[in-house]
Design an enzyme around this catalytic site. Structure first.
Site, PDB file in Angstrom:
ATOM      1  N   TYR A 152     -25.069 -61.400 -77.493  1.00  0.00           N
ATOM      2  CA  TYR A 152     -24.145 -62.408 -77.051  1.00  0.00           C
ATOM      3  C   TYR A 152     -22.937 -63.307 -77.747  1.00  0.00           C
ATOM      4  O   TYR A 152     -21.287 -62.376 -76.974  1.00  0.00           O
ATOM      5  CB  TYR A 152     -24.811 -63.971 -76.404  1.00  0.00           C
ATOM      6  CG  TYR A 152     -23.642 -64.995 -76.285  1.00  0.00           C
ATOM      7  CD1 TYR A 152     -23.768 -64.472 -74.402  1.00  0.00           C
ATOM      8  CD2 TYR A 152     -23.288 -66.062 -76.847  1.00  0.00           C
ATOM      9  CE1 TYR A 152     -21.970 -65.956 -74.088  1.00  0.00           C
ATOM     10  CE2 TYR A 152     -22.126 -67.022 -76.170  1.00  0.00           C
ATOM     11  CZ  TYR A 152     -22.064 -66.704 -74.890  1.00  0.00           C
ATOM     12  OH  TYR A 152     -20.781 -67.857 -74.296  1.00  0.00           O
ATOM     13  N   LYS A 156     -18.888 -61.939 -77.076  1.00  0.00           N
ATOM     14  CA  LYS A 156     -17.709 -63.299 -76.913  1.00  0.00           C
ATOM     15  C   LYS A 156     -16.628 -62.432 -77.688  1.00  0.00           C
ATOM     16  O   LYS A 156     -15.296 -63.282 -77.944  1.00  0.00           O
ATOM     17  CB  LYS A 156     -18.091 -64.429 -77.435  1.00  0.00           C
ATOM     18  CG  LYS A 156     -18.748 -64.916 -76.232  1.00  0.00           C
ATOM     19  CD  LYS A 156     -17.865 -65.109 -74.881  1.00  0.00           C
ATOM     20  CE  LYS A 156     -18.808 -65.284 -73.614  1.00  0.00           C
ATOM     21  NZ  LYS A 156     -17.737 -65.715 -72.796  1.00  0.00           N
TER      22      LYS A 156
END
Length: 262
Positions: A152, A156
């Site tokens: 994750y 990002k």
């Protein structure tokens, strides 16, 4: 009033959380909406947006693959898009080697592949028209190695970086690109990521309505990036001067399974 008299916005990940609040703001500001999410709850959300005076089309679709993005784009039926709020995304907790790779890949394909494919399709139309606003939901997670949330945070970091590059490429085109970088927010993110027993999962989080308002206002003002909340701004400043190894250990304390019970 003719349909084309009102501005038109596409909002992804709009069934709950930050995306729901972004779509709500668009409706309140006079936009008609095309909203999307990968759950049936998007249809209930659309009903609520209609009570605000917006004409709303809802699409339940998985935006991790090109077919899903094509379906969403087709649902606009050629109507010029004035604002694209690319918010769809999700996380995945636990150690990378213990994760199911199909789930890890779905995070990558949703947060990166589907997002930038949609950005390219809508962005090209905006550039041709000579105007448009794009808001991309990044994260302060992109500033630090995500121990026990590695995939994750990596996605990002990509999105945060990509948004600045796209903004520079569209300079003087009439199209603005804004990256919203929130911290931990009170949404279904941590439940869906399997991180409810972590320190960050149990800690007090930001209000999604507040986060959305910060991002929406920045988009409307054509700002390049915005971090929601003074605490998150301080975190990003520290991250820029702290060694990556130290950041990774700090993230371990927040995201390691069971850390919320210590």
């Amino acid at each position: 009033m003719p349909e084309t008299a009102k501005p038109f916005a596409i909002v992804t990940g709009a069934s709950s959380g930050i995306g729901y609040e972004l779509a709500k703001l668009c409706a309140q500001k006079g936009y008609d909406l095309l909203v999307a999410a990968d759950r049936a709850a998007i249809h209930d959300a659309a009903k609520e947006f209609r009570t605000l005076g917006a004409k709303v089309e809802a699409v339940e679709v998985d935006l991790s693959n090109p077919e899903g993005v094509d379906k969403l784009y087709a649902a606009a039926k050629g109507r010029p898009v004035d604002a694209l709020l690319a918010n769809a995304g999700h996380g995945l907790g636990h150690a990378f080697l213990d994760q199911d790779f199909a789930e890890a890949r779905h995070v990558i394909d949703t947060n990166i592949t589907g997002t930038i494919y949609l950005l390219q399709k809508v962005g090209r139309d905006m550039r041709t028209k000579g105007e448009g606003k794009i808001l991309i939901t990044g994260s302060i997670a992109g500033f630090m190695p995500g121990t026990f949330q590695a995939v994750y945070n990596g996605t990002k970091a990509f999105i945060d970086s990509f948004s600045f590059a796209l903004r520079a490429e569209l300079k003087d085109s009439g199209v603005t690109v804004t990256c919203l970088m929130p911290g931990a927010t009170e949404t279904e993110f941590f439940e869906r990521a399997g991180m409810e027993d972590t320190q960050v999962g149990q800690a007090k989080k930001d209000d999604p309505a507040y986060v959305a308002k910060v991002g929406f206002d920045a988009m409307m003002n054509g700002e390049g990036d915005v971090v929601s909340g003074w605490k998150n701004k301080f975190t990003t400043i520290l991250a820029n001067v702290t060694p990556a190894g130290m950041l990774a250990e700090q993230h371990r304390k927040m995201a390691e399974p069971g850390s919320g019970k210590r």
